[in-house]
Scaffold this motif. Sequence first.
Motif, PDB file in Angstrom:
ATOM      1  N   LEU A  25       1.338   4.271  -2.994  1.00  0.00           N
ATOM      2  CA  LEU A  25       1.011   5.667  -2.641  1.00  0.00           C
ATOM      3  C   LEU A  25       1.096   6.811  -3.626  1.00  0.00           C
ATOM      4  O   LEU A  25       0.088   7.664  -3.787  1.00  0.00           O
ATOM      5  CB  LEU A  25       1.475   6.148  -1.142  1.00  0.00           C
ATOM      6  N   SER A  55      -1.544   6.855  -5.907  1.00  0.00           N
ATOM      7  CA  SER A  55      -2.832   7.219  -5.615  1.00  0.00           C
ATOM      8  C   SER A  55      -2.707   8.564  -5.300  1.00  0.00           C
ATOM      9  O   SER A  55      -3.995   9.239  -5.407  1.00  0.00           O
ATOM     10  CB  SER A  55      -2.872   6.423  -3.964  1.00  0.00           C
ATOM     11  N   SER A  78       0.693  -1.059  -0.150  1.00  0.00           N
ATOM     12  CA  SER A  78       0.114  -0.096   0.048  1.00  0.00           C
ATOM     13  C   SER A  78       0.899   1.259   0.036  1.00  0.00           C
ATOM     14  O   SER A  78       0.485   2.341  -0.708  1.00  0.00           O
ATOM     15  CB  SER A  78      -0.855   0.083   1.211  1.00  0.00           C
ATOM     16  N   ASN A  85      -6.286   3.304  -0.815  1.00  0.00           N
ATOM     17  CA  ASN A  85      -5.544   4.412  -0.561  1.00  0.00           C
ATOM     18  C   ASN A  85      -6.159   5.763  -0.653  1.00  0.00           C
ATOM     19  O   ASN A  85      -6.069   6.757  -0.009  1.00  0.00           O
ATOM     20  CB  ASN A  85      -4.069   4.540  -1.313  1.00  0.00           C
TER      21      ASN A  85
END
Length: 370
Positions: free
Chosen positions: A116, A119, A112, A235
């Motif tokens: 990022l 995102s 994740s 995210n």
Amino acid sequence: MSRAQLTRTGILRMALGGGGADPLLPAEGGGGRRAPFLLRALRIAVVVCLYWFTSIAMVFLNKYLLDSPSLRLDAPLFCALTAALCLGLSLGAACGPPCAGLPALRLDPKVSRSVLPLSAVFIGMVTSNNLCLKHVGVAFYNVGRSLTTVFNVLLSYLLLKQTTSLYALLACGVIIGGFWLGVDQEGAEGTLSWTGIFFGILASLCVSLNAIYTKKVLPVVDGSIWRLTFYNNINACVLFFPLMVLLGEFRTLYHFDKLGSPSFWGMMTLGGVFGFAIGYVTGLQIKFTSPLTHNVSGTAKACAQTVLAVIYFEETKSFLWWTSNLMVLGGSFAYTWVKGLEMRKVQEDPNVKSGERNETGDRKVFNVDL
């Protein structure tokens, strides 16, 4: 509900253009037998019509939710968050362990964090697209965000050190000319919104950055488009909340008189469904035709969308306004055609290294459709 499908379009293009088969898309050439010509033609026609309907309907629905006098909801990030949540829940339901043939999704904090940066770009892309559509008309929406191709060329040179041919640069010049002519004509008609223009340019930049970061981050999720989309939207859902607090959208929602209306949530849900569906039908169109044909179809769809918007909203446009649209559409088509010819030439040249051939193919596949 927004333009959240844009990132899924870029992901699907890369996966379909240069990697493994998509588990949700039908396989080609089962057993080596080709379907009859009429059946293939009918299937292609159905897929193209489905893409056109989904894309055009989504834009009109988004415009209603973002700028409808009957709703008066000034919360574009809330609309985007709804789409991200809808997509995330859909993926979680579709890709869980009970669904055979699809990867099970498990949240890994390390992955994740790696996703990022993508995102953050994704949030900028979705937000700027929403704000552009909120401040400009549907008829001008295509021109307002028409600089994506130009940013693709610029960022390819600045970040990837990849040069562009003269003919492709000339096509970009036509797009820029059409963009500025369109801005001038919107001003002459008294409908120009500099806020909408600013967010349109920002959206074009974010779409280009989204393609680059998607390509960069995909290996982190082992090339799985569904894992990348899952992590990206998780995210995004987390990052949207502080932005909504800073912009005061929770206060706006608290005073929104239709927040408990079933019809409002029905429209929001429908927008989220369209946002999810556009990525899938885009993948289908590329699967059954080609990335080049998909870009041509997208250009023709933009033209039809503009005409429908002018008719639906009963607008009257000048000859130069229509010329600006034709310049943008013509320049986009010319760029797509030139890049397609260059890619074919590279692929047919036995002296070109495989790495260069793949690089050219990736650049072609990643012309994200708007």
